[in-house]
Write a protein that holds these residues in place. Structure first.
Motif, PDB file in Angstrom:
ATOM      1  N   SER A 221      -6.314   5.965  -6.751  1.00 28.34           N
ATOM      2  CA  SER A 221      -7.193   5.434  -6.093  1.00 28.34           C
ATOM      3  C   SER A 221      -7.102   4.014  -6.319  1.00 28.34           C
ATOM      4  CB  SER A 221      -8.467   5.769  -5.788  1.00 28.34           C
ATOM      5  OG  SER A 221      -8.962   5.284  -7.370  1.00 28.34           O
ATOM      6  N   SER A 222      -6.531   3.251  -5.163  1.00 34.27           N
ATOM      7  CA  SER A 222      -6.117   1.795  -5.328  1.00 34.27           C
ATOM      8  C   SER A 222      -7.100   0.830  -5.649  1.00 34.27           C
ATOM      9  CB  SER A 222      -5.035   1.216  -4.308  1.00 34.27           C
ATOM     10  OG  SER A 222      -5.916   1.282  -3.167  1.00 34.27           O
TER      11      SER A 222
ATOM     12  N   SER B  42      -5.033  -3.265  -9.167  1.00 26.81           N
ATOM     13  CA  SER B  42      -3.655  -2.459  -8.981  1.00 26.81           C
ATOM     14  C   SER B  42      -2.913  -3.451  -7.965  1.00 26.81           C
ATOM     15  CB  SER B  42      -3.916  -1.208  -9.135  1.00 26.81           C
ATOM     16  OG  SER B  42      -4.367  -0.687  -7.711  1.00 26.81           O
TER      17      SER B  42
ATOM     18  N   ASN C 238       0.939  -1.293   0.125  1.00 24.06           N
ATOM     19  CA  ASN C 238       0.061   0.039  -0.002  1.00 24.06           C
ATOM     20  C   ASN C 238       0.968   1.374   0.068  1.00 24.06           C
ATOM     21  OD1 ASN C 238      -2.330   1.562  -0.020  1.00 24.06           O
ATOM     22  ND2 ASN C 238      -2.660   1.395   2.205  1.00 24.06           N
ATOM     23  N   SER C 239       1.916   1.274   0.777  1.00 24.67           N
ATOM     24  CA  SER C 239       2.866   2.278   0.849  1.00 24.67           C
ATOM     25  C   SER C 239       3.664   2.523  -0.240  1.00 24.67           C
ATOM     26  CB  SER C 239       3.832   2.417   2.094  1.00 24.67           C
ATOM     27  OG  SER C 239       2.986   2.412   3.159  1.00 24.67           O
TER      28      SER C 239
ATOM     29  N   GLN D 107       2.809   1.743  -3.317  1.00 22.23           N
ATOM     30  CA  GLN D 107       1.675   2.326  -4.584  1.00 22.23           C
ATOM     31  C   GLN D 107       1.595   3.791  -4.296  1.00 22.23           C
ATOM     32  OE1 GLN D 107      -1.645   0.416  -5.329  1.00 22.23           O
ATOM     33  NE2 GLN D 107      -0.923  -1.467  -6.167  1.00 22.23           N
ATOM     34  N   LYS D 108       1.456   4.314  -3.126  1.00 16.34           N
ATOM     35  CA  LYS D 108       1.313   5.641  -2.592  1.00 16.34           C
ATOM     36  C   LYS D 108       2.403   6.491  -3.255  1.00 16.34           C
ATOM     37  CE  LYS D 108      -2.265   4.997   0.922  1.00 16.34           C
ATOM     38  NZ  LYS D 108      -2.250   5.253   2.376  1.00 16.34           N
ATOM     39  N   GLN D 109       3.788   5.829  -3.121  1.00 11.59           N
ATOM     40  CA  GLN D 109       4.920   6.647  -3.588  1.00 11.59           C
ATOM     41  C   GLN D 109       5.015   6.872  -4.961  1.00 11.59           C
ATOM     42  OE1 GLN D 109       8.450   4.883  -1.829  1.00 11.59           O
ATOM     43  NE2 GLN D 109       7.485   4.570   0.113  1.00 11.59           N
TER      44      GLN D 109
ATOM     45  N   ASN E 103      -0.619   9.395  -7.444  1.00 16.46           N
ATOM     46  CA  ASN E 103      -1.579   9.752  -6.646  1.00 16.46           C
ATOM     47  C   ASN E 103      -2.924   9.296  -7.261  1.00 16.46           C
ATOM     48  OD1 ASN E 103      -3.255  10.989  -4.708  1.00 16.46           O
ATOM     49  ND2 ASN E 103      -2.692  13.054  -5.695  1.00 16.46           N
TER      50      ASN E 103
ATOM     51  N   CYS F 197       0.694  -5.122  -7.675  1.00 17.10           N
ATOM     52  CA  CYS F 197       1.821  -4.816  -6.916  1.00 17.10           C
ATOM     53  C   CYS F 197       2.274  -5.858  -6.034  1.00 17.10           C
ATOM     54  CB  CYS F 197       1.178  -3.417  -5.934  1.00 17.10           C
ATOM     55  SG  CYS F 197       2.814  -2.990  -4.788  1.00 17.10           S
TER      56      CYS F 197
END
Length: 79
Positions: free
Chosen positions: A42-43, A47, A32-33, A35-37, A40, A51
């Motif tokens: 919505s997961s 997706s 989760n982290s 992907q946020k890096q 921007n 990952c």
């Protein structure tokens, strides 16, 4: 737009290399982290699946997936 598998793989490699160069014996990497890096967005289940698949593909002997409430958490031992 969700990051591609290639983008995820490159970012994960950079995180692991930085930890290794910093002398860390292990690092916790949460998908989760990660992907946020990268972007921007919505997961989505798709997706997050991409990952997770990339992270599992890059696992080495000694790496583990801890038993947690969040099945997307990954722990990588940097050796």
């Amino acid at each position: 737009m969700a990051p591609t598998a290639w983008e995820i793989q490159n970012r994960l490699a950079a995180i692991l290399n930085f930890a290794r160069q910093s002398g860390r014996s292990y690092i916790d990497v949460e998908s989760n982290s990660l992907q946020k890096q990268l972007a921007n967005f919505s997961s989505s289940d798709r997706s997050m699946s991409v990952c997770r698949d990339v992270m599992i593909k890059l696992m080495r002997p000694g790496d583990s997936i801890p038993l947690t409430l969040d099945p997307l958490t990954r722990v990588y031992c940097v050796t």
